[in-house]
Design a protein around this motif. Structure first.
Motif, PDB file in Angstrom:
ATOM      1  N   HIS B  71       0.806  -1.226   0.000  1.00 17.80           N
ATOM      2  CA  HIS B  71       0.000   0.000   0.000  1.00 17.80           C
ATOM      3  C   HIS B  71       0.837   1.273   0.000  1.00 17.80           C
ATOM      4  O   HIS B  71       0.461   2.259  -0.614  1.00 17.80           O
ATOM      5  CB  HIS B  71      -0.978   0.007   1.180  1.00 17.80           C
ATOM      6  N   MET B  72       2.006   1.258   0.702  1.00 15.00           N
ATOM      7  CA  MET B  72       2.783   2.500   0.775  1.00 15.00           C
ATOM      8  C   MET B  72       3.435   2.847  -0.572  1.00 15.00           C
ATOM      9  O   MET B  72       3.876   3.973  -0.777  1.00 15.00           O
ATOM     10  CB  MET B  72       3.844   2.416   1.883  1.00 15.00           C
ATOM     11  N   PHE B  75      -0.504   3.351  -3.089  1.00 14.29           N
ATOM     12  CA  PHE B  75      -1.422   4.466  -2.814  1.00 14.29           C
ATOM     13  C   PHE B  75      -0.903   5.801  -3.345  1.00 14.29           C
ATOM     14  O   PHE B  75      -1.664   6.536  -3.990  1.00 14.29           O
ATOM     15  CB  PHE B  75      -1.747   4.549  -1.315  1.00 14.29           C
ATOM     16  N   ILE B  98      -3.752  -3.392   6.584  1.00 15.57           N
ATOM     17  CA  ILE B  98      -2.885  -2.208   6.611  1.00 15.57           C
ATOM     18  C   ILE B  98      -2.510  -1.929   8.066  1.00 15.57           C
ATOM     19  O   ILE B  98      -3.390  -1.707   8.898  1.00 15.57           O
ATOM     20  CB  ILE B  98      -3.622  -1.000   5.979  1.00 15.57           C
ATOM     21  N   ASP B 102       0.854   2.775   9.672  1.00 19.97           N
ATOM     22  CA  ASP B 102       0.906   3.394   8.331  1.00 19.97           C
ATOM     23  C   ASP B 102      -0.240   4.380   8.101  1.00 19.97           C
ATOM     24  O   ASP B 102      -0.189   5.190   7.171  1.00 19.97           O
ATOM     25  CB  ASP B 102       0.841   2.308   7.249  1.00 19.97           C
ATOM     26  N   ILE B 106      -0.909   7.475   5.322  1.00 19.47           N
ATOM     27  CA  ILE B 106      -1.887   7.243   4.239  1.00 19.47           C
ATOM     28  C   ILE B 106      -2.896   8.389   4.184  1.00 19.47           C
ATOM     29  O   ILE B 106      -3.243   8.889   3.105  1.00 19.47           O
ATOM     30  CB  ILE B 106      -2.585   5.873   4.443  1.00 19.47           C
ATOM     31  N   LYS B 107      -3.348   8.819   5.356  1.00 20.94           N
ATOM     32  CA  LYS B 107      -4.303   9.942   5.377  1.00 20.94           C
ATOM     33  C   LYS B 107      -3.637  11.213   4.870  1.00 20.94           C
ATOM     34  O   LYS B 107      -4.284  12.050   4.229  1.00 20.94           O
ATOM     35  CB  LYS B 107      -4.854  10.135   6.790  1.00 20.94           C
ATOM     36  N   ILE B 111      -6.056  10.222   1.409  1.00 19.07           N
ATOM     37  CA  ILE B 111      -7.049   9.137   1.493  1.00 19.07           C
ATOM     38  C   ILE B 111      -7.898   9.368   2.746  1.00 19.07           C
ATOM     39  O   ILE B 111      -7.370   9.604   3.836  1.00 19.07           O
ATOM     40  CB  ILE B 111      -6.336   7.766   1.497  1.00 19.07           C
ATOM     41  N   VAL B 114      -9.187   4.662   6.455  1.00 17.20           N
ATOM     42  CA  VAL B 114      -8.657   3.316   6.242  1.00 17.20           C
ATOM     43  C   VAL B 114      -9.427   2.359   7.142  1.00 17.20           C
ATOM     44  O   VAL B 114      -9.527   2.592   8.353  1.00 17.20           O
ATOM     45  CB  VAL B 114      -7.147   3.267   6.573  1.00 17.20           C
TER      46      VAL B 114
END
Lengths: 320, 140
Positions: B71-72, B75, B98, B102, B106-107, B111, B114
């Motif tokens: 994902h890292m 995304f 996830i 992380d 991610i936010k 995004i 999650v």
């Protein structure tokens, strides 16, 4: 305002200039029949009338989307911009939908000349969504040709697509019934081209033969109008067999529409059907909005068996 | 303030190289049952495929399901691809395996939320209903 060089082009103008994001947004407005969508169509419609609109219908899982993907390959080689409108059913319970035709046509994601748009049927019926043809107009104005309309998976009696397309492909799947199925009236009669998919299966040759025989009987009995001879084409997406024959048959049908004059009649019929749908929906909308109480009172009378539904409808219509 | 008089259009996609699509299918069904029109594109989606689908389908929301651990890497590439086609206005949410640590990063990528394993379907659905963006011209 019109001469202001900083004026942002409207969605319709941007669509005509080739802006794909604007086109996608216009399609949403047309699908939902918003005021903006209607205004966009006003601008776009004079630029339409060039595309070959092709309908493809047949049972769920019959290979419609897979076949369309094969067509895209052929048409892209010819340098044509291809649009696909893929209709899938809406839930009668929640109104939601799973639109899963696109999954078969993903190899074109980097190709600007292919545009796939999914539509939920929203319970319109006939395997189509209410504004399918209007969406096709937007693609037509944006320079796409051909435009393929893929219906919801259909059975024996959905024939509306034939009134919306210039060329209709009717898909039949081998191994789903005996020769009596080929004898039946209904959707089998609307195909300009009959396609037997999954042609690598053992029952495919028999089905193709049955379909051909039935057409021969129709011709011999004089019950089928001469002119266009409906071909039966057997295809296999696994081996690639028959795909070229099929795209050739589609091109031949377009040619025939142009030379025979039948094309002009079909266009008139398509437009008549489009107007008729709009009128029906407009009337229904007005009935439920303006005459809500009257309608409820009439329903009460029908429920209590004091009035037939036919008389109730007469009364509503006469009051409009 | 514009108002949406139509169903939410949502893309459900599985980016990258893992074949576990049950989660994505369950979510697609849950969003459908909430009255949304869900375009399901299935397995092995590249960032560019997701961006093209988001563009052509004019979706309001994009749901990404990922169980591969990549994902890292994926995304940020997806967010870039969406920006390239001009669809970074869509709400993006993610789900799958996830790690907690992380999530802040991610936010930070833009995004919205999650959802980890064990999240109740209704929680995801409610989040989308509450946060799906209305578009500038939605009133039409």
């Amino acid at each position: 305002m019109k001469d202001d060089p900083d004026r942002k082009p409207s969605l319709a103008e941007a669509t005509l200039a080739g802006d794909r994001r604007a086109l996608a947004r216009v399609l949403t407005h047309i699908e939902n029949d918003t005021d903006l969508g209607r205004r966009a169509l006003d601008t776009l419609f004079p630029h339409t009338g060039n595309a070959h609109i092709i309908g493809i219908t047949g049972p769920p899982g019959g290979g419609k989307s897979t076949l369309v993907n094969e067509f895209i390959r052929t048409w892209r080689k010819q340098g044509r911009q291809v649009a696909v409108i893929a209709v899938d059913p809406s839930s009668p319970l929640t109104g939601g939908a799973t639109l899963g035709d696109r999954i078969r046509m993903q190899e074109w994601f980097a190709d600007d000349g292919v545009f796939v748009r999914s539509m939920a049927s929203r319970r319109f019926g006939g395997g189509l969504a209410q504004n399918t043809l209007a969406v096709a107009h937007a693609f037509d104005a944006a320079g796409f040709d051909p435009i393929v309309i893929e219906t919801v998976g259909t059975g024996q009696d959905e024939v509306s697509i034939a009134a919306l397309a210039m060329t209709t492909l009717l898909i039949q799947v081998p191994g789903t019934g005996d020769g009596v199925q080929s004898l039946k009236a209904g959707s089998l009669e609307i195909g300009d081209v009959l396609v037997v998919t999954k042609g690598d299966r053992p029952e495919a040759a028999e089905l193709a033969r049955d379909l051909r025989n039935i057409r021969m009987i129709g011709l011999a009995a004089g019950s089928e109008v001469g002119g266009w001879e409906v071909p039966v084409v057997r295809t296999s997406a696994i081996t690639g067999d028959g795909i070229d024959n099929l795209t050739t048959a589609i091109a031949s049908h377009r040619q025939w529409l142009q030379t025979s004059g039948d094309g002009a009649q079909r266009v008139r019929a398509m437009i008549a059907a489009e107007i008729s749908v709009r009128v029906q929906q407009g009337l229904l909308g007005r009935l439920s909005e303006q005459n809500h109480d009257h309608l409820e009172a009439l329903i009460d009378r029908v429920v209590s068996r004091n009035l037939t539904a036919a008389r109730a409808a007469d009364e509503l219509l006469s009051g409009m | 303030m514009s108002e949406r008089n139509r169903p939410i259009r949502m893309l459900v996609a599985k980016p990258g190289l893992d074949g576990h699509d049950r989660g994505a299918k369950v979510m697609a069904r849950a969003f459908r049952d909430a009255g949304m029109e869900v375009i399901y594109t299935g397995l092995f989606q590249t960032p560019e495929m997701i961006a093209t689908s988001a563009l052509q389908e004019d979706v309001d929301v994009i749901g990404l399901s990922i169980l591969s651990g990549a994902h890292m890497t994926l995304f940020p590439a997806i967010m870039d691809a969406l920006k390239t086609v001009g669809r970074d206005d869509a709400l993006v949410i993610a789900g799958g395996t996830i790690p907690e640590e992380d999530i802040p990063a991610i936010k930070e990528m833009g995004i919205g939320e999650v959802f980890g394993p064990g999240t109740k379907l209704q929680v995801c659905v409610q989040y989308v209903l509450d946060h799906a963006p209305t578009r500038d011209d939605d009133e039409g």
